[in-house]
Design a protein around this motif. Structure first.
Motif, mmCIF file in Angstrom:
data_model
loop_
_atom_site.group_PDB
_atom_site.id
_atom_site.type_symbol
_atom_site.label_atom_id
_atom_site.label_comp_id
_atom_site.label_asym_id
_atom_site.label_seq_id
_atom_site.Cartn_x
_atom_site.Cartn_y
_atom_site.Cartn_z
ATOM 1 N N PRO A 21 -6.449 -19.972 18.402
ATOM 2 C CA PRO A 21 -7.376 -19.585 19.463
ATOM 3 C C PRO A 21 -6.706 -19.144 20.769
ATOM 4 N N ASP A 22 -5.370 -19.122 20.834
ATOM 5 C CA ASP A 22 -4.707 -18.601 22.033
ATOM 6 C C ASP A 22 -4.579 -17.088 21.929
ATOM 7 N N GLU A 23 -4.455 -16.435 23.072
ATOM 8 C CA GLU A 23 -4.226 -14.995 23.078
ATOM 9 C C GLU A 23 -2.815 -14.709 22.581
ATOM 10 N N ALA A 24 -2.698 -13.682 21.766
ATOM 11 C CA ALA A 24 -1.400 -13.192 21.299
ATOM 12 C C ALA A 24 -0.989 -12.025 22.186
ATOM 13 N N CYS A 25 0.312 -11.747 22.253
ATOM 14 C CA CYS A 25 0.771 -10.611 23.046
ATOM 15 C C CYS A 25 2.089 -10.091 22.491
ATOM 16 N N GLY A 26 2.369 -8.838 22.793
ATOM 17 C CA GLY A 26 3.611 -8.248 22.344
ATOM 18 C C GLY A 26 3.719 -6.791 22.734
ATOM 19 N N VAL A 27 4.763 -6.172 22.234
ATOM 20 C CA VAL A 27 5.096 -4.789 22.576
ATOM 21 C C VAL A 27 5.472 -4.063 21.287
ATOM 22 N N PRO A 74 8.319 0.908 26.198
ATOM 23 C CA PRO A 74 7.145 0.291 25.593
ATOM 24 C C PRO A 74 6.063 1.339 25.365
ATOM 25 N N VAL A 75 5.800 1.645 24.108
ATOM 26 C CA VAL A 75 4.774 2.633 23.781
ATOM 27 C C VAL A 75 3.410 1.946 23.702
ATOM 28 N N VAL A 76 3.393 0.739 23.129
ATOM 29 C CA VAL A 76 2.171 -0.058 23.046
ATOM 30 C C VAL A 76 2.443 -1.426 23.658
ATOM 31 N N ILE A 77 1.540 -1.871 24.507
ATOM 32 C CA ILE A 77 1.539 -3.247 25.002
ATOM 33 C C ILE A 77 0.215 -3.825 24.513
#
Length: 157
Positions: A21-27, A74-77
């Protein structure tokens, strides 16, 4: 328009589901000036929060040095929203500092619920965020950019 290969799309969705249930993040990095997301880099949400994400400052510094060494940008964040639609919040907009990046949001609000969505359907949206202005863009998922080429994955601990 964001053009992304199936393997990277699937990796972003899988990361969002895994961290729920936590937010995920990456590049997803790519060659400078190419606008082609090639190298999937899941990051740790240092905030470990279901309503907020934050890149660890040390991990982010290592990532930018690594991208610089590889002539990448970074193309996608990306990050996920766990209880709301896949649309940038005011906080997301205020932190958007890469004018050339595609900001991808994945909603996991229906994760584990009976919503009428099949397991392979997901709310996956992409935006450009420049000077506080949000513009949604189409997403095209392609099987691959080059025959026999698949994206690489890097994990920063």
């Amino acid at each position: 328009m964001l053009r992304i290969d199936r393997a990277t799309y699937d990796a972003i969705v899988a990361h969002a589901r895994e961290d729920h249930p936590d937010e995920a993040c990456g590049v997803v990095a790519g060659p400078e000036g190419s606008d082609r997301p090639e190298r999937f880099i899941p990051m740790l949400n240092a905030a470990r929060s279901p309503t907020f994400y934050e890149f660890d400052s040390g991990d982010l510094l290592r990532l930018y040095r690594d991208m610089d060494d590889r002539d990448e940008e970074p193309v996608v964040i990306y990050h996920s929203h766990t209880a709301t639609e896949a649309y940038p919040s005011r906080t997301d907009i205020s932190y958007a500092s890469e004018p050339n990046a595609h900001y991808v949001l994945v909603s996991t609000r229906s994760h584990g619920e009976q919503t009428g969505l099949s397991d392979d359907e997901v709310e996956f949206r992409s935006f450009r965020i420049v000077d506080g202005t949000v513009t949604e863009e189409d997403v095209e998922v392609v099987e691959s950019y080059l025959f026999g080429h698949s994206p690489t994955t890097v994990v920063y601990d």
